[in-house]
Design a protein around this motif. Structure first.
Motif, PDB file in Angstrom:
ATOM      1  N   VAL B  39      23.810 -62.772 -45.512  1.00  0.00           N
ATOM      2  CA  VAL B  39      23.022 -61.566 -45.812  1.00  0.00           C
ATOM      3  C   VAL B  39      22.408 -60.970 -44.543  1.00  0.00           C
ATOM      4  N   PHE B  40      21.889 -61.852 -43.683  1.00  0.00           N
ATOM      5  CA  PHE B  40      21.232 -61.389 -42.446  1.00  0.00           C
ATOM      6  C   PHE B  40      21.898 -62.044 -41.233  1.00  0.00           C
ATOM      7  N   PRO B  41      23.113 -61.620 -40.897  1.00  0.00           N
ATOM      8  CA  PRO B  41      23.836 -62.292 -39.803  1.00  0.00           C
ATOM      9  C   PRO B  41      23.135 -62.169 -38.452  1.00  0.00           C
ATOM     10  N   GLU B  42      22.239 -61.166 -38.331  1.00  0.00           N
ATOM     11  CA  GLU B  42      21.585 -60.960 -37.043  1.00  0.00           C
ATOM     12  C   GLU B  42      20.388 -61.897 -36.826  1.00  0.00           C
ATOM     13  N   LEU B  43      19.955 -62.582 -37.886  1.00  0.00           N
ATOM     14  CA  LEU B  43      18.762 -63.429 -37.770  1.00  0.00           C
ATOM     15  C   LEU B  43      19.114 -64.858 -37.370  1.00  0.00           C
ATOM     16  N   ALA B  44      18.290 -65.408 -36.469  1.00  0.00           N
ATOM     17  CA  ALA B  44      18.382 -66.843 -36.169  1.00  0.00           C
ATOM     18  C   ALA B  44      17.537 -67.567 -37.211  1.00  0.00           C
ATOM     19  N   ILE B  45      17.799 -68.830 -37.409  1.00  0.00           N
ATOM     20  CA  ILE B  45      17.118 -69.561 -38.477  1.00  0.00           C
ATOM     21  C   ILE B  45      15.593 -69.531 -38.304  1.00  0.00           C
ATOM     22  N   GLU B  46      15.127 -69.633 -37.047  1.00  0.00           N
ATOM     23  CA  GLU B  46      13.667 -69.667 -36.815  1.00  0.00           C
ATOM     24  C   GLU B  46      13.010 -68.300 -37.060  1.00  0.00           C
ATOM     25  N   ASP B  47      13.813 -67.224 -37.121  1.00  0.00           N
ATOM     26  CA  ASP B  47      13.258 -65.883 -37.368  1.00  0.00           C
ATOM     27  C   ASP B  47      12.684 -65.760 -38.774  1.00  0.00           C
ATOM     28  N   TYR B  48      13.176 -66.602 -39.693  1.00  0.00           N
ATOM     29  CA  TYR B  48      12.769 -66.459 -41.096  1.00  0.00           C
ATOM     30  C   TYR B  48      11.290 -66.715 -41.329  1.00  0.00           C
ATOM     31  N   VAL B  49      10.622 -67.403 -40.398  1.00  0.00           N
ATOM     32  CA  VAL B  49       9.180 -67.655 -40.587  1.00  0.00           C
ATOM     33  C   VAL B  49       8.382 -66.350 -40.522  1.00  0.00           C
ATOM     34  N   ASP B  50       8.992 -65.294 -39.986  1.00  0.00           N
ATOM     35  CA  ASP B  50       8.297 -64.000 -39.917  1.00  0.00           C
ATOM     36  C   ASP B  50       8.538 -63.133 -41.148  1.00  0.00           C
ATOM     37  N   GLY B  51       9.287 -63.631 -42.095  1.00  0.00           N
ATOM     38  CA  GLY B  51       9.497 -62.902 -43.358  1.00  0.00           C
ATOM     39  C   GLY B  51      10.102 -61.531 -43.151  1.00  0.00           C
ATOM     40  N   VAL B  52       9.536 -60.534 -43.835  1.00  0.00           N
ATOM     41  CA  VAL B  52      10.110 -59.181 -43.721  1.00  0.00           C
ATOM     42  C   VAL B  52       9.976 -58.617 -42.309  1.00  0.00           C
ATOM     43  N   TYR B  53       9.041 -59.166 -41.554  1.00  0.00           N
ATOM     44  CA  TYR B  53       8.834 -58.654 -40.190  1.00  0.00           C
ATOM     45  C   TYR B  53       9.957 -59.077 -39.240  1.00  0.00           C
ATOM     46  N   ALA B  54      10.837 -59.925 -39.742  1.00  0.00           N
ATOM     47  CA  ALA B  54      12.028 -60.258 -38.963  1.00  0.00           C
ATOM     48  C   ALA B  54      13.171 -59.307 -39.298  1.00  0.00           C
ATOM     49  N   ILE B  55      12.984 -58.559 -40.399  1.00  0.00           N
ATOM     50  CA  ILE B  55      14.077 -57.718 -40.905  1.00  0.00           C
ATOM     51  C   ILE B  55      13.894 -56.253 -40.523  1.00  0.00           C
ATOM     52  N   ASP B  56      12.641 -55.789 -40.582  1.00  0.00           N
ATOM     53  CA  ASP B  56      12.374 -54.356 -40.400  1.00  0.00           C
ATOM     54  C   ASP B  56      11.530 -54.148 -39.133  1.00  0.00           C
ATOM     55  N   GLN B  57      12.078 -53.459 -38.166  1.00  0.00           N
ATOM     56  CA  GLN B  57      11.416 -53.300 -36.864  1.00  0.00           C
ATOM     57  C   GLN B  57      10.117 -52.506 -36.972  1.00  0.00           C
ATOM     58  N   ASN B  58      10.109 -51.468 -37.818  1.00  0.00           N
ATOM     59  CA  ASN B  58       8.902 -50.658 -37.972  1.00  0.00           C
ATOM     60  C   ASN B  58       7.747 -51.496 -38.516  1.00  0.00           C
ATOM     61  N   LEU B  59       8.053 -52.273 -39.554  1.00  0.00           N
ATOM     62  CA  LEU B  59       7.025 -53.161 -40.123  1.00  0.00           C
ATOM     63  C   LEU B  59       6.610 -54.229 -39.115  1.00  0.00           C
ATOM     64  N   ARG B  60       7.573 -54.699 -38.351  1.00  0.00           N
ATOM     65  CA  ARG B  60       7.280 -55.735 -37.350  1.00  0.00           C
ATOM     66  C   ARG B  60       6.297 -55.209 -36.293  1.00  0.00           C
ATOM     67  N   ASP B  61       6.526 -53.961 -35.863  1.00  0.00           N
ATOM     68  CA  ASP B  61       5.634 -53.379 -34.849  1.00  0.00           C
ATOM     69  C   ASP B  61       4.204 -53.296 -35.382  1.00  0.00           C
ATOM     70  N   GLN B  62       4.067 -52.868 -36.642  1.00  0.00           N
ATOM     71  CA  GLN B  62       2.723 -52.770 -37.246  1.00  0.00           C
ATOM     72  C   GLN B  62       2.084 -54.157 -37.360  1.00  0.00           C
ATOM     73  N   TRP B  63       2.910 -55.112 -37.774  1.00  0.00           N
ATOM     74  CA  TRP B  63       2.411 -56.485 -37.972  1.00  0.00           C
ATOM     75  C   TRP B  63       1.945 -57.103 -36.645  1.00  0.00           C
ATOM     76  N   LEU B  64       2.726 -56.853 -35.589  1.00  0.00           N
ATOM     77  CA  LEU B  64       2.347 -57.416 -34.288  1.00  0.00           C
ATOM     78  C   LEU B  64       1.021 -56.831 -33.801  1.00  0.00           C
ATOM     79  N   GLN B  65       0.803 -55.564 -34.141  1.00  0.00           N
ATOM     80  CA  GLN B  65      -0.478 -54.948 -33.757  1.00  0.00           C
ATOM     81  C   GLN B  65      -1.627 -55.603 -34.518  1.00  0.00           C
TER      82      GLN B  65
END
Lengths: 136, 278
Positions: B39-65
């Motif tokens: 489903v998510f070939p671009e994700l490494a296994i350890e990326d999953y701990v970030d949940g949706v923030y590993a999938i969507d860059q816009n949400l990730r940017d907000q989350w990191l802030q």
């Protein structure tokens, strides 16, 4: 003992065991099925009784009793819908206000929801594996 | 010679007959990981701990802030104070746990052979209290979530290491949790797996559904919706309510077994809780 007899003996011992494995070996599903069958038989009897009464008049007290029974069964399976308890509460409120017709309509809906949730429990017990991903 | 063949055949057939119809936990994990890798070939296994923030860059940017000033910090500080405060009998939480309660979150939940049940961290916290003559805390939020948050913070980076021992009751608890996870329930007729396996990464109204893999790593979590930290079981109850299923009591057998299965799924992923979520 001849060789053929030995083979027969082995087959005789193993076939029933193998066949039992081929049958639905999900104990939970069987348990739910068994309970559900009893409940369905009971429910049919209750519905029959209710239909007989409906032609004249469903007694509110009887309906409340049936709802309470359905609730117990549904809770036993752990598949109660969050909407149903509120309906039951509303039904009691209307009944206490003397709004018998409204209360009956609400209790009928609550009873239906409990019954549907039990059907859902039965389906889940038999088919939950369908959502488990399979290895290619 | 033929007798041996017949006997072997009989034994093999009998074993087939009594073998469980379900996969073992290790195979389950491999299957889940293979599924998500597709489903998510671009994700490494350890990326999953970030949940949706590993999938969507816009949400990730907000989350990191948000993470620059983590909203859960007060809860962790408060949790440490509570954790260190002695009970009336002079003992403390540290006396109840291995390694005095530091860096152990990754081993929870576990199956307690003596109690014959799954023990979650929050259950262990309350059992520690009652064992020392204190009243148990309410589950889900407040003090218990703060203590749990502090304990999670001491396990940061440790790899989740939940075990299912070779014991019938433990395996039954795991299997029970698995059945719960994959069973459709509620008026909306949805299972945990409907959203977090089959629809992971897809939108549900304005939200993106997170993959089940890695979800437990960041709990307790500070959710904007709660404006506070809450435990994973509080989230289970919330999810059940959202699909119009009557939620179970927190720390009920159903939710403990679910947490057991759900956490086992994320074995080998690092603890990064408490975390922040919408």
């Amino acid at each position: 003992m001849t060789k053929i007899n030995k083979l027969r003996l082995v087959l005789l011992l193993t076939v029933p065991v193998v066949l039992s494995a081929c049958s639905d070996n999900d104990d939970a599903a069987k348990a739910v099925n068994s309970t559900m069958e009893q409940e369905q038989a009971h429910s049919k009897a209750v519905n029959q009784e209710a239909k007989q009464t409906t032609s004249k008049e469903v007694h509110l007290q009887d309906l409340m009793h049936h709802v309470a029974q359905a609730k117990r069964h549904a809770e036993m399976h752990g598949f109660v819908w969050s909407t149903t308890d509120a309906l039951v509460e509303k039904g009691y409120t209307e009944a206490s206000k003397g709004n018998e017709k409204v209360a009956k309509t609400i209790f009928q809906e609550a009873k239906l929801q409990f019954e549907l949730s039990m059907e859902q429990a039965k389906y889940a017990a038999q088919h939950w594996q369908l959502l488990v991903p399979e290895d290619d | 010679m033929k007798r041996k063949i017949y006997l072997s055949l009989a034994v093999a057939c009998s074993m087939t007959a009594v073998a469980p119809s379900f996969a073992d936990p290790i195979t389950d994990n491999e299957t889940v990981r293979t599924y998500f890798a597709d489903v998510f070939p671009e994700l490494a296994i350890e990326d999953y701990v970030d949940g949706v923030y590993a999938i969507d860059q816009n949400l990730r940017d907000q989350w990191l802030q948000i993470e620059e000033f983590p909203p859960y910090e007060d809860a962790v500080d408060e949790g440490k104070v509570l954790f260190d405060t002695p009970f009336a009998n002079g003992k403390s939480y540290a006396n109840c746990f291995d390694n005095e309660g530091v860096g152990i979150k990754q081993n929870f939940p576990y199956f307690d052979m003596e109690k014959n049940k799954v023990v979650t961290l929050e259950l262990a916290i309350n059992e520690c209290r009652t064992h020392n003559g204190e009243q148990p805390l309410d589950y889900g939020k407040g003090a218990i979530a703060y203590i749990s948050s502090y304990m999670a913070s001491t396990s940061s980076g440790e790899l989740i290491n939940v075990t299912v021992p070779d014991n019938a009751a433990a395996q039954a608890a795991y299997e029970d949790g698995k059945e719960f996870f994959y069973s459709r329930r509620g008026q909306l007729n949805m299972a945990c797996a409907t959203c977090h396996m089959a629809s992971a990464g897809k939108r549900l109204r304005a939200d993106i559904l997170s993959p089940a893999l890695g979800q437990v790593s960041h709990f307790p979590a500070f959710r904007s919706k709660w404006d506070d930290v809450g435990t994973i079981q509080r989230r289970y109850a919330g999810c059940n309510t959202q699909i119009r299923s009557k939620p179970f009591k927190l720390q009920s057998e159903q939710y403990r077994n679910l947490e057991y299965f759900h956490t086992y799924m994320s074995n080998g992923l690092p603890i990064n809780g408490p975390g922040t979520r919408k």
